[in-house]
Motif scaffolding. Structure first.
Motif, PDB file in Angstrom:
ATOM      1  N   VAL A 115       0.834  -1.209   0.000  1.00 29.29           N
ATOM      2  CA  VAL A 115       0.000   0.000   0.000  1.00 29.29           C
ATOM      3  C   VAL A 115       0.864   1.253   0.000  1.00 29.29           C
ATOM      4  O   VAL A 115       0.550   2.247  -0.651  1.00 29.29           O
ATOM      5  CB  VAL A 115      -0.950  -0.004   1.218  1.00 29.29           C
ATOM      6  CG1 VAL A 115      -1.699   1.317   1.323  1.00 29.29           C
ATOM      7  CG2 VAL A 115      -1.947  -1.150   1.099  1.00 29.29           C
ATOM      8  N   ILE A 116       1.954   1.207   0.759  1.00 28.31           N
ATOM      9  CA  ILE A 116       2.908   2.308   0.818  1.00 28.31           C
ATOM     10  C   ILE A 116       4.290   1.741   0.528  1.00 28.31           C
ATOM     11  O   ILE A 116       4.491   0.521   0.633  1.00 28.31           O
ATOM     12  CB  ILE A 116       2.897   3.006   2.198  1.00 28.31           C
ATOM     13  CG1 ILE A 116       3.299   2.004   3.296  1.00 28.31           C
ATOM     14  CG2 ILE A 116       1.537   3.625   2.488  1.00 28.31           C
ATOM     15  CD1 ILE A 116       3.443   2.632   4.669  1.00 28.31           C
ATOM     16  N   PRO A 117       5.258   2.598   0.160  1.00 26.56           N
ATOM     17  CA  PRO A 117       6.603   2.084  -0.111  1.00 26.56           C
ATOM     18  C   PRO A 117       7.141   1.291   1.080  1.00 26.56           C
ATOM     19  O   PRO A 117       6.962   1.671   2.233  1.00 26.56           O
ATOM     20  CB  PRO A 117       7.428   3.355  -0.350  1.00 26.56           C
ATOM     21  CG  PRO A 117       6.429   4.340  -0.856  1.00 26.56           C
ATOM     22  CD  PRO A 117       5.159   4.041  -0.108  1.00 26.56           C
ATOM     23  N   LEU A 118       7.779   0.177   0.790  1.00 24.80           N
ATOM     24  CA  LEU A 118       8.336  -0.672   1.825  1.00 24.80           C
ATOM     25  C   LEU A 118       9.489   0.075   2.510  1.00 24.80           C
ATOM     26  O   LEU A 118      10.407   0.550   1.840  1.00 24.80           O
ATOM     27  CB  LEU A 118       8.851  -1.967   1.200  1.00 24.80           C
ATOM     28  CG  LEU A 118       8.912  -3.228   2.033  1.00 24.80           C
ATOM     29  CD1 LEU A 118       7.525  -3.601   2.540  1.00 24.80           C
ATOM     30  CD2 LEU A 118       9.496  -4.366   1.218  1.00 24.80           C
ATOM     31  N   PRO A 119       9.467   0.201   3.836  1.00 25.76           N
ATOM     32  CA  PRO A 119      10.572   0.862   4.547  1.00 25.76           C
ATOM     33  C   PRO A 119      11.892   0.147   4.256  1.00 25.76           C
ATOM     34  O   PRO A 119      11.898  -1.073   4.024  1.00 25.76           O
ATOM     35  CB  PRO A 119      10.178   0.733   6.029  1.00 25.76           C
ATOM     36  CG  PRO A 119       8.698   0.564   5.999  1.00 25.76           C
ATOM     37  CD  PRO A 119       8.408  -0.230   4.755  1.00 25.76           C
ATOM     38  N   PRO A 120      13.020   0.866   4.264  1.00 26.09           N
ATOM     39  CA  PRO A 120      14.316   0.250   3.934  1.00 26.09           C
ATOM     40  C   PRO A 120      14.614  -1.014   4.733  1.00 26.09           C
ATOM     41  O   PRO A 120      15.105  -2.002   4.177  1.00 26.09           O
ATOM     42  CB  PRO A 120      15.316   1.365   4.263  1.00 26.09           C
ATOM     43  CG  PRO A 120      14.541   2.627   4.052  1.00 26.09           C
ATOM     44  CD  PRO A 120      13.146   2.315   4.511  1.00 26.09           C
ATOM     45  N   ALA A 121      14.305  -1.010   6.026  1.00 27.41           N
ATOM     46  CA  ALA A 121      14.588  -2.188   6.855  1.00 27.41           C
ATOM     47  C   ALA A 121      13.757  -3.386   6.410  1.00 27.41           C
ATOM     48  O   ALA A 121      14.243  -4.526   6.381  1.00 27.41           O
ATOM     49  CB  ALA A 121      14.317  -1.872   8.324  1.00 27.41           C
ATOM     50  N   GLU A 122      12.489  -3.135   6.034  1.00 29.20           N
ATOM     51  CA  GLU A 122      11.623  -4.219   5.595  1.00 29.20           C
ATOM     52  C   GLU A 122      12.011  -4.712   4.200  1.00 29.20           C
ATOM     53  O   GLU A 122      11.925  -5.902   3.904  1.00 29.20           O
ATOM     54  CB  GLU A 122      10.158  -3.761   5.597  1.00 29.20           C
ATOM     55  CG  GLU A 122       9.680  -3.171   6.913  1.00 29.20           C
ATOM     56  CD  GLU A 122       9.965  -4.104   8.075  1.00 29.20           C
ATOM     57  OE1 GLU A 122       9.817  -5.335   7.918  1.00 29.20           O
ATOM     58  OE2 GLU A 122      10.341  -3.609   9.141  1.00 29.20           O
ATOM     59  N   GLU A 123      12.433  -3.790   3.362  1.00 28.29           N
ATOM     60  CA  GLU A 123      12.905  -4.180   2.033  1.00 28.29           C
ATOM     61  C   GLU A 123      14.132  -5.076   2.161  1.00 28.29           C
ATOM     62  O   GLU A 123      14.255  -6.095   1.465  1.00 28.29           O
ATOM     63  CB  GLU A 123      13.247  -2.939   1.205  1.00 28.29           C
ATOM     64  CG  GLU A 123      13.764  -3.277  -0.191  1.00 28.29           C
ATOM     65  CD  GLU A 123      14.146  -2.044  -0.984  1.00 28.29           C
ATOM     66  OE1 GLU A 123      14.605  -2.202  -2.134  1.00 28.29           O
ATOM     67  OE2 GLU A 123      14.023  -0.921  -0.447  1.00 28.29           O
ATOM     68  N   LYS A 124      15.038  -4.703   3.060  1.00 28.42           N
ATOM     69  CA  LYS A 124      16.250  -5.495   3.286  1.00 28.42           C
ATOM     70  C   LYS A 124      15.888  -6.892   3.802  1.00 28.42           C
ATOM     71  O   LYS A 124      16.438  -7.903   3.341  1.00 28.42           O
ATOM     72  CB  LYS A 124      17.156  -4.778   4.289  1.00 28.42           C
ATOM     73  CG  LYS A 124      18.468  -5.501   4.587  1.00 28.42           C
ATOM     74  CD  LYS A 124      19.336  -4.627   5.489  1.00 28.42           C
ATOM     75  CE  LYS A 124      20.673  -5.323   5.788  1.00 28.42           C
ATOM     76  NZ  LYS A 124      20.528  -6.512   6.612  1.00 28.42           N
ATOM     77  N   GLU A 125      14.947  -6.960   4.738  1.00 29.73           N
ATOM     78  CA  GLU A 125      14.545  -8.255   5.291  1.00 29.73           C
ATOM     79  C   GLU A 125      13.890  -9.128   4.233  1.00 29.73           C
ATOM     80  O   GLU A 125      14.134 -10.346   4.165  1.00 29.73           O
ATOM     81  CB  GLU A 125      13.583  -8.053   6.468  1.00 29.73           C
ATOM     82  CG  GLU A 125      13.190  -9.362   7.147  1.00 29.73           C
ATOM     83  CD  GLU A 125      12.280  -9.162   8.339  1.00 29.73           C
ATOM     84  OE1 GLU A 125      11.813 -10.182   8.891  1.00 29.73           O
ATOM     85  OE2 GLU A 125      12.031  -8.005   8.721  1.00 29.73           O
TER      86      GLU A 125
END
Length: 247
Positions: free
Chosen positions: A175-185
């Motif tokens: 729904v919203i851009p994936l936060p950097p930490a979540e993208e990394k995970e």
């Protein structure tokens, strides 16, 4: 924060689901250009000597017209060591064609004589200073009336170039851009599934209609952990329960 938390909650589930997926294998096509006429089949995309020394295998099995063209182009580009250059040139041509309705119509119009199509594509190739591989490929596509599916051929060709580089594309919709930490995970989760020698290329898409959670497209599979899908599943479950009670 709440939205980010909902997206994060889907990643451990994705890791579990992916881990449980069985790995498959693919067999390479034994023949090249089976659907082409003799003149097309015997044309060499490379301008160098006959391919005798080096046998190139296509990294991903492909079918259909677009797959056949993409596979042949891949083999020629690898032999000539211009894989990245050819991909860049075709991408530039496809993107430019999207900005020109006239050229787009020209590519799709099969009533245009083959000679006219070839002359136009040769002029474009000369002006753009395309490599011989790209120029010869476009000439064959123009002769065979395949310019109308050039974008699809490029998509299939890009799949081959990614496989050649050991890359695997994954598309995550949120729904919203994936936060950097979540993208990394998420990338680490997918990387664990792929193992060594492969690299995840992650593309993010935004779609408010999924309401929350995430949808991941990965290796021709779709892992839907969106709130929208969960809500629909719950609705079906409740309706089934109500119908059972009524009976």
């Amino acid at each position: 924060m709440a939205m980010a938390g909902r997206m994060r909650s889907g990643i451990p589930l994705l890791r579990r689901v992916l881990t449980e997926e069985a790995e498959g294998s693919v067999n390479l096509r034994a023949a090249l250009f089976p659907s082409f006429g003799k003149s097309e089949f015997t044309r060499s995309y490379a301008s160098g000597p006959p391919a005798a020394a080096k046998k190139i295998k296509v990294p991903v099995t492909m079918f259909g017209v677009s797959g056949n063209y993409a596979s042949a182009l891949y083999i020629a580009a690898v032999k000539a060591n211009v894989l990245d250059k050819v991909e860049s040139e075709l991408t530039a041509l496809v993107e430019a064609s999207k900005q020109s309705p006239t050229f787009t119509q020209f590519m799709k119009d099969l009533s245009v004589r083959a000679e006219t199509r070839v002359k136009a594509i040769n002029d474009i190739s000369a002006q753009a200073k395309f490599s011989e591989i790209t120029k010869n490929f476009l000439t064959v596509a123009a002769e065979g009336g395949r310019l109308r599916v050039l974008e699809r051929i490029l998509q299939r060709f890009s799949e081959l170039t990614m496989a050649h580089r050991g890359e695997v594309q994954a598309i995550v919709t949120t729904v919203i851009p994936l936060p950097p930490a979540e993208e990394k995970e998420l990338k680490e989760t997918l990387q664990d599934i792929l193992g060594q020698g492969k690299k995840v290329k992650l593309e993010q898409k935004i779609d408010p209609s999924i309401l929350g959670g995430l949808v991941v497209e990965f290796q021709q599979k779709v892992f839907d952990m969106s709130i929208r899908t969960r809500a629909r599943q719950m609705e079906r479950f409740l309706r089934k329960s109500i119908d059972s009670d009524v009976q």
